[in-house]
Design a protein around this motif. Structure first.
Motif, short mmCIF file in Angstrom:
data_model
loop_
_atom_site.label_atom_id
_atom_site.label_comp_id
_atom_site.label_asym_id
_atom_site.label_seq_id
_atom_site.Cartn_x
_atom_site.Cartn_y
_atom_site.Cartn_z
N PRO A 128 0.36 -10.61 8.08
CA PRO A 128 1.53 -9.90 7.52
C PRO A 128 2.82 -10.69 7.68
CG PRO A 128 0.95 -8.98 9.66
CD PRO A 128 -0.10 -10.00 9.34
N ALA A 163 -1.47 -0.69 10.60
CA ALA A 163 -0.33 -0.52 9.70
C ALA A 163 0.14 0.93 9.71
CB ALA A 163 -0.70 -0.93 8.27
N HIS A 165 3.50 3.42 7.84
CA HIS A 165 4.67 3.40 6.95
C HIS A 165 5.25 4.80 6.85
CE1 HIS A 165 2.94 5.48 3.40
NE2 HIS A 165 1.80 4.96 3.81
N THR A 170 8.03 0.09 6.79
CA THR A 170 6.63 -0.26 7.06
C THR A 170 6.57 -1.09 8.33
OG1 THR A 170 6.56 -2.38 5.87
CG2 THR A 170 6.20 -0.39 4.56
N LYS A 172 3.47 -3.46 10.39
CA LYS A 172 2.09 -3.95 10.37
C LYS A 172 1.96 -5.09 11.36
CE LYS A 172 -1.53 -5.33 7.07
NZ LYS A 172 -1.79 -5.65 5.64
N SER A 314 3.66 -0.36 1.19
CA SER A 314 3.33 -1.70 1.68
C SER A 314 4.55 -2.60 1.85
CB SER A 314 2.34 -2.38 0.73
OG SER A 314 2.90 -2.51 -0.57
#
Length: 400
Positions: A128, A163, A165, A170, A172, A314
């Motif tokens: 990420p 992850a 959100h 978000t 991760k 995302s």
């Protein structure tokens, strides 16, 4: 044989731009067809869909140094990817492979397990890092991502990530092992490993304006292989023009590990969008522990009025759909874009690279677009004449 298959695929893509109405579908579930076969069960939530993409690229890029010109006039099948995605017993899955040069290369191949307020991802996936890297190549503005993503080797690895959100953020993070090679030869991973994390935040998110901020970190252990820091001038069909070698027995010393920090910002306002990133990486192992920097700024504008799409779940850009696709009697969506890109490897006298890219994208349909880029720039290496870079490149892209 491979060329015949790929040619047939391109013809199917072109045919799809003139007839995109589902041939058959069943709202109650079962099999359906909307460009590709898909199956779903509304009662259980299980589903199955074929997916894939193909990019055909051509370029004519010149390197000019001290009056001598080297031309890179070529074409390639940049990506020919096939796979499946779906859901089974509340677990999402995706398995996608690139079939290039008779090799089988794993791309996204992972499972997503859904918990209370978080997801766990297990398999082969990207670390990420970087808005540019996390955004699918189907949705990036230029044919090539910003140089930093290539320079610092952002990639996919086998690992596990968590992850979470919310409406405006978000988070991760993951731990990753090595990378596989050609799966038709071996399933063995290399001995590198990484820890990585990324956070994003939307301080403004209205119908009129979106502002994205983000940061990411990666700690890499190279195992016994070291690394090479190298970059092309935003054109894949050329050589890497600025490079520093930290592999075993190199004059610069072998890299044991590195630490990467990335900062990102983006803005979307109606048809206008902007995106900037800065990354810096320090290499441990060589006596000097050199640090390298890279940054880019993208600007884009849809002259047909569309807005660049963004996924809040995302923290990435997503598919932009033309308001009036060609299949509905329109002209598709037309986007103009420009990018400034800079990379600095001067701490080991490997030089610096500055490029400008002008781009035009024609979104013929939701899943079909044509991209044209013109790249110009300069590579400057101490002790050598500067290398001027210039030339056009084009891509025909279809995905499903």
């Amino acid at each position: 044989m491979m060329k015949q298959v790929l040619a047939s695929t391109v013809l199917a893509a072109l045919a799809s731009t003139t007839s995109l109405t589902p041939a058959w579908a069943d709202d109650a579930g079962g099999w359906a067809f909307d460009g590709v076969p898909a199956w779903s069960n509304p009662q259980t939530g299980d589903s199955f869909t074929f997916r894939g993409r193909i990019y055909l690229d051509a370029a004519d890029i010149d390197f000019e140094q001290a009056g001598v010109t080297t031309s890179f006039d070529d074409s390639e099948i940049r990506t020919a990817r096939l796979g499946v995605t779906g859901r089974f017993h509340n677990v999402n899955y995706v398995a996608e492979f690139d079939l290039i040069d008779e090799a089988i290369v794993a791309d996204d191949v992972y499972l997503t397990f859904h918990g209370e307020g978080f997801d766990v991802l297990l398999g082969h996936m990207k670390t990420p890092n970087s808005l540019e890297e996390q955004t699918s190549s189907r949705y990036i503005t230029f044919m090539e991502r910003g140089a930093a993503t290539d320079l610092f080797g952002l990639d996919r690895r086998v690992g596990v990530a968590v992850a979470h959100h919310g409406d405006a953020y978000t988070v991760k993070a993951g731990i990753y092992g090595g990378r596989p090679g050609d799966l038709s030869d071996s399933l063995e991973l290399d001995d590198s490993s990484a820890l990585a994390a990324r956070v994003t935040y939307l301080p403004v998110h209205t119908d009129a304006l979106l502002v994205h901020l983000g940061a990411s970190l990666r700690q890499m252990d190279y195992g016994n292989a070291g690394t090479r820091v190298a970059v092309r001038p935003d054109a894949h069909l050329t050589d890497r023009i600025v490079t520093a070698d930290f592999r075993p027995a190199s004059a610069l010393g072998e890299a044991d590990s590195s630490t990467l920090l990335g900062l990102e910002a983006a803005l979307v306002s109606g048809p206008f969008h902007a995106h900037a990133e800065y990354m810096t990486m320090e290499v441990d192992g060589p006596a000097s522990s050199p640090r390298f920097d890279s940054a880019f700024v993208n600007l884009g504008y849809f002259i047909t009025g569309e807005t660049r799409s963004y996924s809040t779940s995302s923290g990435t850009f997503s598919r932009t759909r033309p308001a009036r696709p060609v299949s509905e009697g329109g002209y598709g969506a037309l986007e103009l874009a420009a990018r400034y890109d800079y990379s600095d490897l001067n701490e080991v006298a490997a030089g610096e690279l500055t490029t400008w890219t002008l781009g035009m994208n024609w979104y013929v349909e939701d899943h079909f677009r044509v991209m044209a880029n013109y790249v110009t720039g300069e590579a400057s290496v101490p002790g050598a004449a500067a290398t001027d870079v210039s030339g056009p490149q084009i891509r025909v892209q279809w995905d499903f």
